[in-house]
Each structure stands twice: as C-alpha cells, then as structure tokens.
Motif scaffolding. Structure first.
Motif, mmCIF file in Angstrom:
data_model
loop_
_atom_site.group_PDB
_atom_site.id
_atom_site.type_symbol
_atom_site.label_atom_id
_atom_site.label_comp_id
_atom_site.label_asym_id
_atom_site.label_seq_id
_atom_site.Cartn_x
_atom_site.Cartn_y
_atom_site.Cartn_z
ATOM 1 N N UNK A 155 0.397 -1.304 0.244
ATOM 2 C CA UNK A 155 -0.009 -0.104 0.091
ATOM 3 C C UNK A 155 0.880 1.249 0.021
ATOM 4 N N UNK A 156 0.279 2.132 -0.517
ATOM 5 C CA UNK A 156 1.551 3.640 -1.015
ATOM 6 C C UNK A 156 0.010 4.403 -0.215
ATOM 7 N N UNK A 157 0.591 5.528 0.477
ATOM 8 C CA UNK A 157 0.328 6.786 1.172
ATOM 9 C C UNK A 157 -0.337 7.583 -0.513
ATOM 10 N N UNK A 158 -1.236 8.087 -0.578
ATOM 11 C CA UNK A 158 -0.951 9.540 -2.327
ATOM 12 C C UNK A 158 -1.191 11.067 -1.031
ATOM 13 N N UNK A 159 -0.641 10.831 0.082
ATOM 14 C CA UNK A 159 -0.598 12.537 0.669
ATOM 15 C C UNK A 159 -1.034 13.373 0.041
ATOM 16 N N UNK A 176 -10.203 2.364 -9.658
ATOM 17 C CA UNK A 176 -11.595 2.347 -9.621
ATOM 18 C C UNK A 176 -12.691 3.381 -9.896
ATOM 19 N N UNK A 177 -12.728 4.019 -10.202
ATOM 20 C CA UNK A 177 -13.191 5.259 -10.482
ATOM 21 C C UNK A 177 -13.111 6.760 -10.832
ATOM 22 N N UNK A 178 -13.595 7.228 -11.537
ATOM 23 C CA UNK A 178 -13.528 8.644 -12.186
ATOM 24 C C UNK A 178 -12.752 9.480 -10.837
ATOM 25 N N UNK A 179 -13.487 9.331 -9.662
ATOM 26 C CA UNK A 179 -12.730 11.001 -9.148
ATOM 27 C C UNK A 179 -10.687 11.016 -8.841
ATOM 28 N N UNK A 180 -11.125 12.504 -9.086
ATOM 29 C CA UNK A 180 -9.472 13.203 -9.204
ATOM 30 C C UNK A 180 -8.539 12.504 -8.425
ATOM 31 N N UNK A 181 -8.985 12.101 -6.828
ATOM 32 C CA UNK A 181 -8.384 11.906 -5.931
ATOM 33 C C UNK A 181 -7.746 10.082 -6.706
ATOM 34 N N UNK A 182 -8.138 9.300 -8.144
ATOM 35 C CA UNK A 182 -7.980 8.030 -7.710
ATOM 36 C C UNK A 182 -7.539 8.167 -9.403
ATOM 37 N N UNK A 189 -4.613 5.467 -9.371
ATOM 38 C CA UNK A 189 -3.576 5.727 -9.310
ATOM 39 C C UNK A 189 -3.284 7.280 -8.751
ATOM 40 N N UNK A 190 -3.955 7.458 -7.914
ATOM 41 C CA UNK A 190 -3.534 9.033 -6.906
ATOM 42 C C UNK A 190 -4.091 10.095 -7.182
ATOM 43 N N UNK A 191 -3.572 11.467 -6.650
ATOM 44 C CA UNK A 191 -4.554 12.913 -7.282
ATOM 45 C C UNK A 191 -2.779 13.438 -7.373
ATOM 46 N N UNK A 224 -9.661 11.561 3.957
ATOM 47 C CA UNK A 224 -8.851 11.071 5.507
ATOM 48 C C UNK A 224 -7.353 11.225 5.304
ATOM 49 N N UNK A 225 -6.736 10.133 5.721
ATOM 50 C CA UNK A 225 -5.748 10.578 5.500
ATOM 51 C C UNK A 225 -4.646 10.676 4.148
ATOM 52 N N UNK A 226 -5.434 10.759 3.497
ATOM 53 C CA UNK A 226 -5.191 10.268 2.022
ATOM 54 C C UNK A 226 -5.402 8.886 1.045
ATOM 55 N N UNK A 227 -5.454 9.250 -0.587
ATOM 56 C CA UNK A 227 -5.495 8.107 -1.126
ATOM 57 C C UNK A 227 -5.261 6.596 -0.682
ATOM 58 N N UNK A 228 -5.526 5.439 -0.593
ATOM 59 C CA UNK A 228 -4.407 4.212 -1.117
ATOM 60 C C UNK A 228 -4.546 3.816 -2.535
ATOM 61 N N UNK A 229 -3.436 3.555 -3.287
ATOM 62 C CA UNK A 229 -3.079 2.971 -4.121
ATOM 63 C C UNK A 229 -2.376 1.681 -3.501
ATOM 64 N N UNK A 230 -2.860 1.040 -4.022
ATOM 65 C CA UNK A 230 -2.701 -1.252 -3.896
ATOM 66 C C UNK A 230 -1.408 -1.444 -5.510
ATOM 67 N N UNK A 231 -0.338 -2.065 -5.049
ATOM 68 C CA UNK A 231 1.041 -2.311 -5.656
ATOM 69 C C UNK A 231 0.671 -4.064 -5.813
#
Length: 289
Positions: free
Chosen positions: A16-20, A75-81, A46-48, A27-34
């Motif tokens: 897991x990578x935190x999107x910072x 997972x969906x179109x929102x900018x933070x993803x 992909x993150x924000x 919350x603490x940020x978007x979670x990205x998973x490898x």
C-alpha cells in the motif's frame, strides 16, 4: 487514529502507498495498492495530481525493487484516484518504463468525467472479468453507487476485496445513487471477503461486520430523514434535514452530508413516500402545499 505510513507491505502480494493528499473527504490520503509478486505488477488506482511526495515514493520503490507497472486499474473517475496519471507519465513513465495499460469502467453519463490522459492505452473493464499478474488474480466487480463507473476487485488468492470508495477504513462513504450503492454493498458481502483494502483509511479486518454496519447505517439514516419530514409541521429543505440529522458531523462536512440526504430523498420520492416542490420536501400523503 491508526496512522498510515507512506509505504507498507500488507501481505505477500499487496503493498500500500499513501497518496499524501489528506483532507476531509480523503482522510489521511488516497490508498494505492501494488498487487502481485513478480517483476511486473498491477497498481490499483493512480492517486491525485499535485502531490509529488507520493510520486517520488512510488517511483523510488519501483526503481529500487526493479518493478514495472503493467497495468493500472482505476476504481472510479474521482480526481484523487485518477488525477496523478499525468504526473506519473511525466516522472515515472518518461524515465523508467513505457506507460502501462489503463483499465476502467466507462462512465456513460457525463463523459467529461471519463477522460484518460493522452499517451495511455485504455481498456474498458467488464463485469466479472479476471485480470492476472504473477501471484495474483483480480476479478472485476461492477459496484456502482459511490459513482456510476465504480469497480471493486476481488483478489482470489486472499479472498480480499479492493473496495475503492464504496467501503472506507474509517467512517462511511458518499454515493451518487443510493439504490445502486446498497446493491453493490450486498454484492461485496456475497463474496464473503476475509479482508478489505479500502480506498481511504486503514485495512478493514472484519469486513462482513463493516458491510452489515454500512447497510444498517443507511437504512437507519433513511428512517431518520423520513421521521424528520414526518414530524415537521411544514415542508422542509434538504439542508434543514441535515441540521436535524447530522448533529455530530462537523459543519464543514454538511454540504457532503446534504448530497447523501438528497439521494435518500430521491429514493423516497421514487417509492412515493415523499414529494418535492421547489427545494422543499413533504410527506406524499400530505396532499398539496
């Protein structure tokens, strides 16, 4: 609060990578998973854009571990993803590898919210398809509700679900369509997951209890909204309902809460339990204003 580090290994095949990108909604940020065990792996989300600390962390990790990205599943179109795809293209993919394939469900309405940056090859997701990489098999679940294009991913090797924003590690999620959202929660529950890797917040280690809580919470919230309308002597606005129902929620989150209330109201209107005139709502059996 369970502090999420910038990088953490969650299992033998999931990092897991935190999107910072901390915030009220992230919350603490978007979670990205490898995901995977080989030299070529899958990134979930992909993150924000505009958060170089996350890009540098991911880039350094891939370089140090000699790992390339073969695919990114959004997972969906929102900018933070999806927003960081441009930043990745300019930093990671221009230096270390060619751009990976981008997988995403197509958003039919509002196509302006369904754009992948130039330079990538896009493949539209299909429900129930399986996407494999060394050490991992991801089954795509079409789970609309939070957004109309939302995907969850079932990791067969772990009986785990990447839930995107349908289920969070802390608190509850917003949604575009309550009816679809409830159905999607039920579908995720039917996979009998042993763990949930959410789009925000810590890992959900009691997933079935969490999903049942979400379903119960939505049903209770709907009843609260209906009761406010039922006990109010005059037609009431959605924000007035928020002020009565969301008494424990910080006021800076009331606009987001109002969207949830409106979706509940839309459901109640479809069921012919509530009527609307202008910006005000009242019981369907109250007749004319």
């Amino acid at each position: 609060m369970n502090v999420i580090p910038k990088v953490s290994q969650l299992s033998g095949r999931v990092w897991r990578f935190l999107g910072c990108n901390p915030g009220h909604m992230t919350l603490q940020g978007t979670n990205l998973y490898l995901v995977g065990t080989g030299p070529s792996r899958i990134l979930v989300d992909a993150g924000q854009d505009g958060f170089p600390e996350y890009i540098e962390t991911l880039s350094t990790f891939l370089k140090d571990h000699k790992i390339s990205l073969e695919r990114i599943i959004v997972t969906h179109w929102h900018r933070d993803h999806v927003g960081a795809l441009d930043d990745m293209k300019d930093s990671i993919f221009s230096k270390y590898q060619s751009p990976p394939l981008i997988h995403k469900f197509k958003r039919i309405e509002k196509p302006e919210h369904d754009v992948i940056p130039d330079g990538y090859t896009r493949i539209n997701l299909t429900d129930n398809e399986k996407i494999k990489t060394e050490g991992a098999t991801l089954e795509v679940l079409f789970t609309p509700g939070h957004t109309s294009d939302h995907a969850s991913l079932y990791l067969h090797e772990e009986k785990a679900v990447f839930s995107g924003d349908n289920i969070l590690g802390e608190g509850t999620s917003t949604f575009e369509d309550l009816h679809d959202y409830m159905k999607s929660l039920e579908r995720i529950l039917e996979t009998d997951p042993t763990i949930i890797y959410p789009g925000h917040g810590p890992v959900v280690e009691q997933p079935k209890d969490k999903i049942k809580y979400y379903l119960k919470h939505r049903r209770e919230r709907e009843q609260q909204i209906f009761d406010v309308i039922n006990t109010t002597l005059k037609p009431i606005t959605s924000m007035e309902i928020v002020s009565s129902v969301y008494t424990d929620t910080p006021k800076q989150l009331w606009r987001a809460a109002e969207l949830n209330v409106i979706h509940h109201l839309e459901k109640l209107i479809k069921e012919k339990r509530v009527r609307q005139k202008g910006d005000k709502y009242f019981l369907a059996d109250e007749g004319k204003l």
